[in-house]
Motif scaffolding. Structure first.
Motif, PDB file in Angstrom:
ATOM      1  N   PRO A 159       1.001  -1.173  -0.295  1.00 32.80           N
ATOM      2  CA  PRO A 159       0.790   0.353   0.042  1.00 32.80           C
ATOM      3  C   PRO A 159       1.433   1.196  -0.092  1.00 32.80           C
ATOM      4  O   PRO A 159       1.821   1.019   1.283  1.00 32.80           O
ATOM      5  N   ALA A 160       0.641   2.013  -0.908  1.00 30.22           N
ATOM      6  CA  ALA A 160       1.231   2.794  -0.920  1.00 30.22           C
ATOM      7  C   ALA A 160       1.386   4.011   0.373  1.00 30.22           C
ATOM      8  O   ALA A 160       2.078   4.630   1.238  1.00 30.22           O
ATOM      9  N   SER A 161       0.110   4.390   1.581  1.00 26.27           N
ATOM     10  CA  SER A 161       0.764   4.593   2.565  1.00 26.27           C
ATOM     11  C   SER A 161       1.029   3.999   3.464  1.00 26.27           C
ATOM     12  O   SER A 161       1.996   4.442   4.478  1.00 26.27           O
ATOM     13  N   SER A 162       1.980   2.379   3.351  1.00 24.48           N
ATOM     14  CA  SER A 162       3.129   2.354   4.152  1.00 24.48           C
ATOM     15  C   SER A 162       4.495   2.549   4.220  1.00 24.48           C
ATOM     16  O   SER A 162       5.010   2.861   4.986  1.00 24.48           O
ATOM     17  N   GLY A 163       4.579   3.557   3.268  1.00 24.92           N
ATOM     18  CA  GLY A 163       5.970   4.419   2.857  1.00 24.92           C
ATOM     19  C   GLY A 163       6.769   3.604   2.637  1.00 24.92           C
ATOM     20  O   GLY A 163       7.966   3.368   2.429  1.00 24.92           O
ATOM     21  N   LEU A 164       6.853   2.264   2.435  1.00 28.51           N
ATOM     22  CA  LEU A 164       7.830   1.049   1.915  1.00 28.51           C
ATOM     23  C   LEU A 164       8.023   0.683   0.759  1.00 28.51           C
ATOM     24  O   LEU A 164       7.391   1.099   0.002  1.00 28.51           O
ATOM     25  N   GLN A 165       9.378   0.278   0.474  1.00 31.33           N
ATOM     26  CA  GLN A 165       9.528  -0.045  -0.739  1.00 31.33           C
ATOM     27  C   GLN A 165      10.149  -1.425  -1.023  1.00 31.33           C
ATOM     28  O   GLN A 165      11.128  -1.754   0.003  1.00 31.33           O
ATOM     29  N   TRP A 166      10.026  -2.298  -1.844  1.00 35.16           N
ATOM     30  CA  TRP A 166      10.236  -3.228  -2.497  1.00 35.16           C
ATOM     31  C   TRP A 166      12.586  -3.160  -2.518  1.00 35.16           C
ATOM     32  O   TRP A 166      12.068  -3.029  -3.584  1.00 35.16           O
ATOM     33  N   GLN A 167      12.398  -4.016  -2.393  1.00 37.05           N
ATOM     34  CA  GLN A 167      14.241  -4.536  -3.040  1.00 37.05           C
ATOM     35  C   GLN A 167      13.715  -6.160  -3.080  1.00 37.05           C
ATOM     36  O   GLN A 167      13.572  -7.158  -2.423  1.00 37.05           O
ATOM     37  N   GLN A 168      13.858  -6.193  -4.782  1.00 37.65           N
ATOM     38  CA  GLN A 168      13.503  -7.449  -5.124  1.00 37.65           C
ATOM     39  C   GLN A 168      14.735  -8.325  -5.672  1.00 37.65           C
ATOM     40  O   GLN A 168      15.688  -7.674  -5.779  1.00 37.65           O
ATOM     41  N   GLN A 169      14.881  -9.940  -5.222  1.00 36.99           N
ATOM     42  CA  GLN A 169      16.142 -10.628  -5.933  1.00 36.99           C
ATOM     43  C   GLN A 169      14.867 -12.022  -6.393  1.00 36.99           C
ATOM     44  O   GLN A 169      14.881 -12.513  -5.662  1.00 36.99           O
ATOM     45  N   ALA A 170      15.254 -12.132  -7.246  1.00 39.11           N
ATOM     46  CA  ALA A 170      14.363 -13.238  -8.184  1.00 39.11           C
ATOM     47  C   ALA A 170      15.673 -14.327  -8.483  1.00 39.11           C
ATOM     48  O   ALA A 170      16.879 -13.882  -9.135  1.00 39.11           O
ATOM     49  N   GLN A 171      15.629 -15.334  -7.795  1.00 34.49           N
ATOM     50  CA  GLN A 171      16.589 -16.649  -9.112  1.00 34.49           C
ATOM     51  C   GLN A 171      15.191 -17.543  -9.381  1.00 34.49           C
ATOM     52  O   GLN A 171      13.809 -17.437  -9.141  1.00 34.49           O
ATOM     53  N   ALA A 172      16.061 -18.829  -9.918  1.00 30.36           N
ATOM     54  CA  ALA A 172      14.894 -19.673 -10.825  1.00 30.36           C
ATOM     55  C   ALA A 172      14.091 -20.351  -9.762  1.00 30.36           C
ATOM     56  O   ALA A 172      13.038 -20.770  -9.993  1.00 30.36           O
TER      57      ALA A 172
END
Length: 153
Positions: free
Chosen positions: A31-44
């Motif tokens: 939610p935009a109201s959370s003030g949080l952002q994801w940092q994503q790491q995808a593997q197989a």
């Protein structure tokens, strides 16, 4: 012998394709109201999503995988009840071998099997009890439906 090798290679590639087809490719929307952002790491075979605050502090990590992370969660460390992806769960304090560093009281971890061969390991690193409650509520509302995730871009 070459036919056997070809069949084995084909079987392995089909298994890998099936596993990657079931693994999510994006973190669930926040939610935009959370003030949080994801940092994503995808593997197989897994997707790691780390939610950080505006000042870069990690407050939540979400590991989605087709494999059971097999984290030992012992009853003496059990804390609150919760829900994730429609599945009931218990939050646990992490087992740090008897150590209790600053902020330990507001840390939580859980593992949830939420679909056939789909697991989520969730860790919370809250600054205080109020933030812990907010993070638990946030994870309860996460939608892991791939269509919903794609629509939330």
């Amino acid at each position: 012998m070459n036919i056997l090798r070809a069949a084995l290679c084909l079987s392995l590639s089909l298994s890998a394709a099936a596993a990657s087809a079931q693994s999510p490719t994006e973190c669930p929307s926040l939610p935009a109201s959370s003030g949080l952002q994801w940092q994503q790491q995808a593997q197989a075979d897994f997707l790691l999503c780390k939610a950080t605050t505006g000042d870069g502090r990690e407050v939540l990590s979400l590991l989605l995988s087709a494999r059971n992370p097999d984290v030992p969660l012992t009853r003496p460390l059990r804390q609150e009840k919760g829900v994730f992806a429609g599945e009931s769960l218990y939050w646990y304090q992490p087992d740090l071998g008897g150590q209790e560093p600053p902020g330990y009281a507001n840390r939580r971890i859980t593992v949830v099997k939420f679909d056939k061969n789909r697991y989520a390991q969730i860790s919370l690193y809250a600054g205080d009890a109020q933030e812990l409650g907010s993070l638990q509520t946030l994870t309860q509302g996460m939608n892991l439906n791939p269509t919903a995730v794609a629509a939330g871009r």
